[in-house]
Design an enzyme around this catalytic site. Structure first.
Site, mmCIF file in Angstrom:
data_model
loop_
_atom_site.group_PDB
_atom_site.id
_atom_site.type_symbol
_atom_site.label_atom_id
_atom_site.label_comp_id
_atom_site.label_asym_id
_atom_site.label_seq_id
_atom_site.Cartn_x
_atom_site.Cartn_y
_atom_site.Cartn_z
ATOM 1 N N PHE A 131 0.861 -1.175 0.000
ATOM 2 C CA PHE A 131 0.000 0.000 0.000
ATOM 3 C C PHE A 131 0.910 1.242 0.000
ATOM 4 O O PHE A 131 1.857 1.323 0.771
ATOM 5 C CB PHE A 131 -0.885 -0.032 1.251
ATOM 6 C CG PHE A 131 -1.976 0.979 1.246
ATOM 7 C CD1 PHE A 131 -3.158 0.751 0.559
ATOM 8 C CD2 PHE A 131 -1.837 2.176 1.928
ATOM 9 C CE1 PHE A 131 -4.178 1.690 0.556
ATOM 10 C CE2 PHE A 131 -2.844 3.127 1.924
ATOM 11 C CZ PHE A 131 -4.020 2.880 1.231
ATOM 12 N N ASP A 203 2.600 -5.035 8.797
ATOM 13 C CA ASP A 203 1.389 -4.219 8.721
ATOM 14 C C ASP A 203 0.205 -5.168 8.581
ATOM 15 O O ASP A 203 0.135 -5.952 7.617
ATOM 16 C CB ASP A 203 1.480 -3.267 7.516
ATOM 17 C CG ASP A 203 0.290 -2.306 7.453
ATOM 18 O OD1 ASP A 203 -0.776 -2.645 7.998
ATOM 19 O OD2 ASP A 203 0.428 -1.222 6.849
ATOM 20 N N TYR A 228 -10.402 0.497 11.113
ATOM 21 C CA TYR A 228 -11.631 0.862 10.401
ATOM 22 C C TYR A 228 -11.961 -0.087 9.259
ATOM 23 O O TYR A 228 -12.949 0.112 8.580
ATOM 24 C CB TYR A 228 -11.575 2.311 9.910
ATOM 25 C CG TYR A 228 -10.390 2.708 9.045
ATOM 26 C CD1 TYR A 228 -10.308 2.303 7.719
ATOM 27 C CD2 TYR A 228 -9.386 3.524 9.550
ATOM 28 C CE1 TYR A 228 -9.249 2.682 6.927
ATOM 29 C CE2 TYR A 228 -8.303 3.907 8.764
ATOM 30 C CZ TYR A 228 -8.237 3.486 7.455
ATOM 31 O OH TYR A 228 -7.175 3.852 6.674
ATOM 32 N N LYS A 229 -11.139 -1.108 9.039
ATOM 33 C CA LYS A 229 -11.431 -2.094 7.983
ATOM 34 C C LYS A 229 -12.206 -3.252 8.619
ATOM 35 O O LYS A 229 -13.354 -3.072 9.014
ATOM 36 C CB LYS A 229 -10.131 -2.513 7.307
ATOM 37 C CG LYS A 229 -9.523 -1.334 6.530
ATOM 38 C CD LYS A 229 -8.130 -1.585 6.014
ATOM 39 C CE LYS A 229 -7.649 -0.358 5.233
ATOM 40 N NZ LYS A 229 -6.203 -0.361 5.030
ATOM 41 N N ARG A 377 -12.211 -5.500 -6.646
ATOM 42 C CA ARG A 377 -11.877 -6.080 -5.352
ATOM 43 C C ARG A 377 -13.154 -6.311 -4.553
ATOM 44 O O ARG A 377 -13.996 -5.407 -4.438
ATOM 45 C CB ARG A 377 -10.983 -5.058 -4.641
ATOM 46 C CG ARG A 377 -10.181 -5.556 -3.500
ATOM 47 C CD ARG A 377 -9.193 -4.491 -3.063
ATOM 48 N NE ARG A 377 -9.856 -3.347 -2.422
ATOM 49 C CZ ARG A 377 -9.315 -2.624 -1.443
ATOM 50 N NH1 ARG A 377 -8.116 -2.923 -0.990
ATOM 51 N NH2 ARG A 377 -9.947 -1.596 -0.930
HETATM 52 C C1 LIG Z 1 -5.614 0.873 4.813
HETATM 53 C C2 LIG Z 1 -4.136 0.806 4.878
HETATM 54 C C3 LIG Z 1 -3.418 1.849 5.439
HETATM 55 C C4 LIG Z 1 -4.118 3.092 5.917
HETATM 56 O O1 LIG Z 1 -3.269 4.008 6.493
HETATM 57 P P1 LIG Z 1 -3.877 5.348 7.104
HETATM 58 O O2 LIG Z 1 -2.779 5.946 7.839
HETATM 59 O O3 LIG Z 1 -5.053 4.931 7.953
HETATM 60 O O4 LIG Z 1 -4.372 6.174 5.977
HETATM 61 C C5 LIG Z 1 -2.047 1.700 5.532
HETATM 62 N N1 LIG Z 1 -1.415 0.589 5.083
HETATM 63 C C6 LIG Z 1 -2.093 -0.429 4.532
HETATM 64 C C7 LIG Z 1 -1.368 -1.638 4.062
HETATM 65 C C8 LIG Z 1 -3.471 -0.349 4.398
HETATM 66 O O5 LIG Z 1 -4.141 -1.346 3.843
#
Ligand SMILES: *Cc1c(COP(=O)(O)O)cnc(C)c1O
Length: 416
Positions: A131, A203, A228-229, A377
């Site tokens: 990401f 992560d 939040y996921k 997705r």
């Molecule tokens: C959703 C997600 C994020 C989100 O990061 P924020 O700081 O909340 O914007 C970060 N890394 C990964 C791999 C994600 O899937």
């Protein structure tokens, strides 16, 4: 082939099915995007009302103590810990995933630099397909330090082991890839990183609440993740960071705000880190948002990750089976691993007009999302997704594809 009637039977026999009633979902919507923003626990509305009207409105500043606001990051961390194989006193819910990554990476580099045998290592290893914020945070930190650190981007999981070598200071991997749903072998990669003398930061944004995790057993050094996921904490809810007890004394992060101080109310002019996980905190937390995280965790407390995983695999298997059986005439390509051990809780297919097809699905009440390049997705959240939802979603997808009922010139939204 599985029929809709079979799906209804499976729903009627599903031990997790009653939990759906604890979420407020629009009745006609098939929501397959809980991997991006989890659905709202019904209890969150009353909880928000209470936090705002009573705790803030009536009790005002006393609520830092009487309502437990000050301890909330640690209390929620302890409640989240069992979902990821962490111990009590090892997790705080705080800040964003991006910010927690910064802290974890900085602390890991610091631990390496403090060890004379390892201090010369200058490479941070991650994946090109990670990401973007994860890569950006690593680039930002390593460039800013001006000590010759650099980020090595690896092109595929198969090339990872070779890319982790004697120059590697820290490996930072997202356990389940946000685009493909590919799940890394955490134990094997952690062991390999350690054998090469590197530390490994995981992560868990697409793993926490989606797949069973055992950070201690699998040898992780530090971890961060999102609430939040799959954890249904609400839009922008604070993330989490895990620092195992064995690393807490050595864990030093540069965002040394007063919430991470050993005695925050001593108001001393010099920083001294708190003992334990408290040193991962920085400053005052968004309490109203933080409080919502508990409503999601309350639902997880009524089941366990083994049951969630079993249903997740059943849902994703079913989706793959039905798409291949019913939409096989169309140019769809599965990019998510078929092998259970390598799969998260989502299924991604490419289609040359993936964006337009997804927009048509959303217009017909099937909400998934689109990620470049050409990837549709679909996230499967066992707490509220039914087998019949999977059948209906594929039925609508087939209808759209057979009728070419999508607009390939559709203008693109910024976020969805
Ligand atoms: C959703 C997600 C994020 C989100 O990061 P924020 O700081 O909340 O914007 C970060 N890394 C990964 C791999 C994600 O899937």
């Amino acid at each position: 082939m599985t029929t809709r009637k079979d799906c209804l039977t499976r729903d009627s026999q599903d031990a997790l099915a009653p939990l759906r009633a604890q979420f407020d979902l629009p009745p006609e919507l098939i929501y397959l995007d809980g991997n991006s923003l989890g659905a709202r626990p019904r209890a969150a509305l009353a909880r928000a009302q209470d936090v705002i009207a009573r705790e803030w409105g009536q009790d005002l500043i006393r609520s830092w103590n009487t309502a437990g606001w000050f301890d909330l990051p640690k209390r929620l961390g302890d409640r989240l810990a069992p979902l990821i194989g962490a111990g009590a006193g090892e997790v705080v819910v705080t800040d964003s995933t991006s910010v927690n990554l910064f802290k974890a990476l900085a602390a890991a580099l610091h631990m390496q630099a403090a060890d004379p045998a390892r201090g010369e290592r200058r490479v941070l290893v991650t994946e090109r397909s990670n990401f973007p914020t994860d890569i950006y945070m690593a680039q930002g930190l390593s460039g800013w330090l001006q000590r010759g650190y650099r980020v090595r981007l690896v092109d595929s999981p198969a090339e990872l082991e070779a890319a982790i070598d004697a120059d590697s200071a820290v490996v930072m991997l997202t356990h389940v890839n946000y685009r493909t749903g590919y799940q890394h072998d955490m134990a094997a990669l952690s062991a390999h990183a350690h054998a090469q003398g590197a530390l490994i930061v995981w992560d868990l944004a697409h793993s926490a609440g989606a797949v069973p995790l055992d950070l201690h057993r699998d040898g992780a050094d530090l971890a961060v993740g999102c609430t939040y996921k799959y954890l249904n904490g609400g839009p922008g809810a604070p993330a989490f960071i895990w620092v195992p007890r064995r690393h807490q004394a050595a864990f030093r992060q540069p965002l040394s705000g007063w919430w991470g101080h050993a005695a925050p109310f001593a108001m001393a002019p010099d920083f001294a880190p708190a003992d334990g996980i408290g040193r991962a905190l920085c400053g005052t937390q968004p309490i109203a948002s933080l409080a919502m995280v508990e409503c999601g965790l309350d639902i997880f407390a009524q089941t366990d990750m083994a049951a969630i995983r079993a249903k997740s695999l059943a849902l994703t298997d079913l989706f793959i089976e039905l798409v291949e059986a019913r939409c096989g005439a169309h140019p769809l390509e599965l990019v998510t691993p078929r092998q259970h051990a390598r799969r998260g809780s989502q299924v991604s297919f490419t289609h040359p007009h993936g964006y337009a097809v997804m927009q048509a699905l959303i217009a017909r009440g099937v909400v998934g999302d689109y990620r470049e390049p050409a990837i549709m997705r679909f996230g499967f959240t066992p707490l509220y997704t039914r087998y019949a939802d999977v059948w209906d979603a594929v039925d609508i997808l087939r209808d759209i594809l057979d009728g070419q009922a999508y607009d390939i010139d559709a203008a693109r939204d910024a976020v969805t």
